[in-house]
Design a protein around this motif. Sequence first.
Motif, PDB file in Angstrom:
ATOM      1  N   PHE A 177      28.102  12.153  26.914  1.00  0.00           N
ATOM      2  CA  PHE A 177      29.146  12.045  25.892  1.00  0.00           C
ATOM      3  C   PHE A 177      30.202  13.104  26.183  1.00  0.00           C
ATOM      4  N   PRO A 178      31.469  12.746  26.173  1.00  0.00           N
ATOM      5  CA  PRO A 178      32.512  13.747  26.430  1.00  0.00           C
ATOM      6  C   PRO A 178      32.447  14.891  25.422  1.00  0.00           C
ATOM      7  N   PHE A 179      32.936  16.057  25.860  1.00  0.00           N
ATOM      8  CA  PHE A 179      33.015  17.187  24.934  1.00  0.00           C
ATOM      9  C   PHE A 179      33.971  16.842  23.795  1.00  0.00           C
ATOM     10  N   THR A 180      33.649  17.302  22.606  1.00  0.00           N
ATOM     11  CA  THR A 180      34.547  17.080  21.470  1.00  0.00           C
ATOM     12  C   THR A 180      35.710  18.065  21.533  1.00  0.00           C
ATOM     13  N   LEU A 181      36.729  17.759  20.762  1.00  0.00           N
ATOM     14  CA  LEU A 181      37.866  18.669  20.680  1.00  0.00           C
ATOM     15  C   LEU A 181      37.404  20.035  20.189  1.00  0.00           C
ATOM     16  N   GLU A 182      36.465  20.034  19.250  1.00  0.00           N
ATOM     17  CA  GLU A 182      35.937  21.297  18.735  1.00  0.00           C
ATOM     18  C   GLU A 182      35.182  22.071  19.812  1.00  0.00           C
ATOM     19  N   ASP A 183      34.498  21.360  20.735  1.00  0.00           N
ATOM     20  CA  ASP A 183      33.824  22.045  21.844  1.00  0.00           C
ATOM     21  C   ASP A 183      34.811  22.898  22.633  1.00  0.00           C
ATOM     22  N   GLY A 184      36.065  22.453  22.679  1.00  0.00           N
ATOM     23  CA  GLY A 184      37.079  23.169  23.442  1.00  0.00           C
ATOM     24  C   GLY A 184      37.227  24.619  23.013  1.00  0.00           C
ATOM     25  N   LEU A 185      37.033  24.903  21.716  1.00  0.00           N
ATOM     26  CA  LEU A 185      37.104  26.284  21.228  1.00  0.00           C
ATOM     27  C   LEU A 185      36.087  27.154  21.957  1.00  0.00           C
ATOM     28  N   PHE A 186      34.873  26.625  22.085  1.00  0.00           N
ATOM     29  CA  PHE A 186      33.794  27.396  22.697  1.00  0.00           C
ATOM     30  C   PHE A 186      34.013  27.509  24.210  1.00  0.00           C
ATOM     31  N   ILE A 187      34.456  26.419  24.808  1.00  0.00           N
ATOM     32  CA  ILE A 187      34.693  26.441  26.258  1.00  0.00           C
ATOM     33  C   ILE A 187      35.754  27.474  26.610  1.00  0.00           C
ATOM     34  N   ASP A 188      36.826  27.498  25.817  1.00  0.00           N
ATOM     35  CA  ASP A 188      37.877  28.488  26.066  1.00  0.00           C
ATOM     36  C   ASP A 188      37.330  29.906  25.899  1.00  0.00           C
ATOM     37  N   ALA A 189      36.475  30.093  24.912  1.00  0.00           N
ATOM     38  CA  ALA A 189      35.885  31.428  24.686  1.00  0.00           C
ATOM     39  C   ALA A 189      34.957  31.814  25.841  1.00  0.00           C
ATOM     40  N   PHE A 190      34.161  30.857  26.319  1.00  0.00           N
ATOM     41  CA  PHE A 190      33.257  31.147  27.441  1.00  0.00           C
ATOM     42  C   PHE A 190      34.045  31.627  28.670  1.00  0.00           C
ATOM     43  N   LYS A 191      35.227  31.057  28.847  1.00  0.00           N
ATOM     44  CA  LYS A 191      36.026  31.380  30.035  1.00  0.00           C
ATOM     45  C   LYS A 191      36.625  32.779  29.964  1.00  0.00           C
ATOM     46  N   LYS A 192      36.639  33.371  28.789  1.00  0.00           N
ATOM     47  CA  LYS A 192      37.265  34.685  28.631  1.00  0.00           C
ATOM     48  C   LYS A 192      36.337  35.837  29.005  1.00  0.00           C
ATOM     49  N   PHE A 193      35.077  35.554  29.274  1.00  0.00           N
ATOM     50  CA  PHE A 193      34.166  36.616  29.696  1.00  0.00           C
ATOM     51  C   PHE A 193      34.536  37.060  31.112  1.00  0.00           C
ATOM     52  N   THR A 194      34.231  38.305  31.428  1.00  0.00           N
ATOM     53  CA  THR A 194      34.521  38.821  32.771  1.00  0.00           C
ATOM     54  C   THR A 194      33.854  37.927  33.811  1.00  0.00           C
ATOM     55  N   GLU A 195      32.595  37.650  33.575  1.00  0.00           N
ATOM     56  CA  GLU A 195      31.948  36.592  34.358  1.00  0.00           C
ATOM     57  C   GLU A 195      31.837  35.390  33.431  1.00  0.00           C
ATOM     58  N   PRO A 196      32.658  34.364  33.642  1.00  0.00           N
ATOM     59  CA  PRO A 196      32.694  33.252  32.684  1.00  0.00           C
ATOM     60  C   PRO A 196      31.305  32.668  32.415  1.00  0.00           C
ATOM     61  N   VAL A 197      31.071  32.373  31.151  1.00  0.00           N
ATOM     62  CA  VAL A 197      29.799  31.771  30.733  1.00  0.00           C
ATOM     63  C   VAL A 197      29.839  30.284  31.079  1.00  0.00           C
ATOM     64  N   SER A 198      28.867  29.834  31.857  1.00  0.00           N
ATOM     65  CA  SER A 198      28.848  28.427  32.259  1.00  0.00           C
ATOM     66  C   SER A 198      28.378  27.545  31.096  1.00  0.00           C
ATOM     67  N   TYR A 199      28.714  26.294  31.179  1.00  0.00           N
ATOM     68  CA  TYR A 199      28.347  25.357  30.108  1.00  0.00           C
ATOM     69  C   TYR A 199      28.191  23.963  30.704  1.00  0.00           C
ATOM     70  N   SER A 200      27.599  23.075  29.928  1.00  0.00           N
ATOM     71  CA  SER A 200      27.408  21.701  30.420  1.00  0.00           C
ATOM     72  C   SER A 200      27.256  20.745  29.239  1.00  0.00           C
ATOM     73  N   HIS A 201      27.172  19.473  29.563  1.00  0.00           N
ATOM     74  CA  HIS A 201      26.960  18.451  28.541  1.00  0.00           C
ATOM     75  C   HIS A 201      25.495  18.470  28.113  1.00  0.00           C
ATOM     76  N   LEU A 202      25.278  18.412  26.833  1.00  0.00           N
ATOM     77  CA  LEU A 202      23.899  18.422  26.350  1.00  0.00           C
ATOM     78  C   LEU A 202      23.279  17.039  26.581  1.00  0.00           C
ATOM     79  N   PRO A 203      22.184  16.970  27.346  1.00  0.00           N
ATOM     80  CA  PRO A 203      21.548  15.664  27.578  1.00  0.00           C
ATOM     81  C   PRO A 203      20.790  15.209  26.337  1.00  0.00           C
ATOM     82  N   ILE A 204      21.025  13.987  25.949  1.00  0.00           N
ATOM     83  CA  ILE A 204      20.461  13.528  24.676  1.00  0.00           C
ATOM     84  C   ILE A 204      20.014  12.071  24.797  1.00  0.00           C
ATOM     85  N   ALA A 205      18.875  11.775  24.216  1.00  0.00           N
ATOM     86  CA  ALA A 205      18.313  10.418  24.315  1.00  0.00           C
ATOM     87  C   ALA A 205      19.031   9.479  23.359  1.00  0.00           C
ATOM     88  N   ARG A 206      19.690   8.498  23.914  1.00  0.00           N
ATOM     89  CA  ARG A 206      20.404   7.475  23.136  1.00  0.00           C
ATOM     90  C   ARG A 206      19.906   6.131  23.616  1.00  0.00           C
TER      91      ARG A 206
END
Lengths: 548, 164
Positions: A177-206
């Motif tokens: 599932f694509p990241f939500t617009l709200e996820d973008g807040l967290f992604i932008d914050a992760f990128k601001k770390f000196t060593e950027p915090v990695s992230y991924s799509h949460l795998p979910i059973a559908r």
Amino acid sequence: MQTEIVVIGSGVAATALITKILAERPNTSITVLEAGGKIKLRDWALFQNYLITNKLPFDNQNIYDSCHDLSYPDRDKPGENKFEGDTEIPMVGARAFLYGGSTVHWGGWSFRLKPEDFQLRTSLKNKGIAPGDVIDWPFGYEEMEPYYHEAEHFIGVSGDSEDTTTPRSGKYPFPAFPFTLEDGLFIDAFKKFTEPVSYSHLPIARYGDTHANNSHGPCHTTGLCKYCPFGARFAAANNLDDLVQSARYPHLQILTNAIADEILMDSKTHATGVKYLNQKNGAWETIHANIIINAAGAIEGAKLLQRSALDRWKNGIGNDYDLVGRFLITHPYFFYKAVLPANPQMLQPEMGFPTLVSRYYDSPAEQHKGKFILVNPPSSPKVNLARSMSNGKTRDEIIKSIQTNTTVQLQGLIEVFSDRRNRVVNSEKKNRFGMRETKIDFYKSGDFDNRMKEVEAITKTIFGHMNAVDPGIENAISWRADHAACTTRMSNSPEEGVVNPDLKVHGTSNIYMCSNAVFSSLGAVNPTLTLTALSLRLGSHLLNQLKA
Amino acid sequence: MSKYNLEARYFVLENLRKLDDTLLDTLWQLFVRICKFWQTTETPEAMKSDFLIFISNRIEMDIRYLAEYVNYGDVIQELTDELGEEAAFQKLFTDAAANITPAFTNLARAKQLVVNELIALNLSLGGFKTFGNPAIAQGVPINYPGYIGGMNRRDHTPYRKKAD
């Protein structure tokens, strides 16, 4: 009654195992003993009722309570089970005693463990840390990988096939599932770390109509779930229905309200069957079988061994080293929040499940301290549109209230390590299902609080990068018995664990464990996918045995 | 005194009769009015089959809904006669007195068990997609934690997604 294989418990572990065996040997005689009853699923009217009232359909009929442990007793209420130790593991709501087991009320998060998770003891020793009661798994990630792939297809996981978090040999059955617009807040914050915090799509059973092996259509309702907006969730009960109703499997039967009380043996090594209480007629009955599969979960599965064949095993089957029920682990689940002072984009949670996870701290570098994951959760929206409209708010008033500010949250799971003191045992008292109640001992490790302070500091930094204010704890940490594991852990030797790498109880020839109980360690992520993979792996083993 | 302000008595017994096409159309007009009042969608017809299934399911789950729908028909008729159509729906949608607890008047029952439920249905069927000020390009919550529909969607993302 005689059967080839008796399976105790009817959850996802049993369902995956049975499906695999019957696919190759459709005439295999299999009997499943399920302690709970069956409730109505896949009812569109019930789904709509949930959408309109936000109440689970069976709330008013006490069916939810009838499938779960009650709270611990106190002076004002009788409750169930007994807790000892210094850290409470709440049992209420953690398990579901019913046809289909606990996937009738799960979130669908379907992570693989990471390669280093299979070598926790080695990792700690390499860091110069005394490993204590911690052990390695008897095999590595490469052994599990093909079964993870099979499991993802069995329960219908949506995920990012390009995600390098865990090595994979094939694609997820469904795209992420694509990241939500709200996820973008967290992604932008992760990128601001000196060593950027990695992230991924949460795998979910559908699990839905698009699943290649699905003959039953989407789930729509389970009756116990917080429903997903897609009406599609893997629930083992639906897959069991497919098997039971198929003419291809004439020798499969599922007995509900059948409480397994003891595994019967004719020697110290060989089991002959299971004694169970038929709750429907109140009679004690026996089923004889060539192979016994104990898929009753990490708590009930261990308790069944403890109370079985005491004339041949003084402390219960496989328990000569007093290990059955010990090393209990579960996941502390943490909740943090902060406030965005303005919300011009009108951000609100838009999904009933999360799409963003960070496994940055679920890494070899963090393993010795306890790995953890961070999730942008599917929390309730700040402004409930339906309630606002029902209360007579106009369109403009509602828009203004959404734009004023909003709360953002971070949730996560953190790994804790095995401790011999932590265990489950049988109580003499029986609960309202007729099952033996559980006595739980649990002690958090001495360094746990300090580790949580580190986690809190990281979440505060993330919120700071988002310009959110007033960071704080949303709720106290929940220790979540729904991820209980390791109570009959897997090991190469009976001195370290209860089952061997084939999940067979050490010292027996035909008793297998098939639940989270066999995990050698738990890792930082939800266990269901790993359990499903282990079940399918056991299926391969048993098919080879049956051929022989 | 208006009947809709009277205490509801022997509610089910007095109203338990078959839902006819006229009443069904009255309920559909309510649904359309909800769309219009909150500007949730310009094409409510696309939701009509889901609406009809919903009404049928409510009655099937609980036969007392027949009486609730009949009561709604009586209330909106009386309100319309008294206030005119526009003002009748305005009162139904915004009058705080209609949300009193417990819902012991005919108006309150109509509001809470019929109008409010159809508001929630409207949102869950996709009314949320256009909720918000269209003038604010990024400010439109296109989803709502209700029913999105479908299983695994490959071609359409029914919520606001982060740009790549």
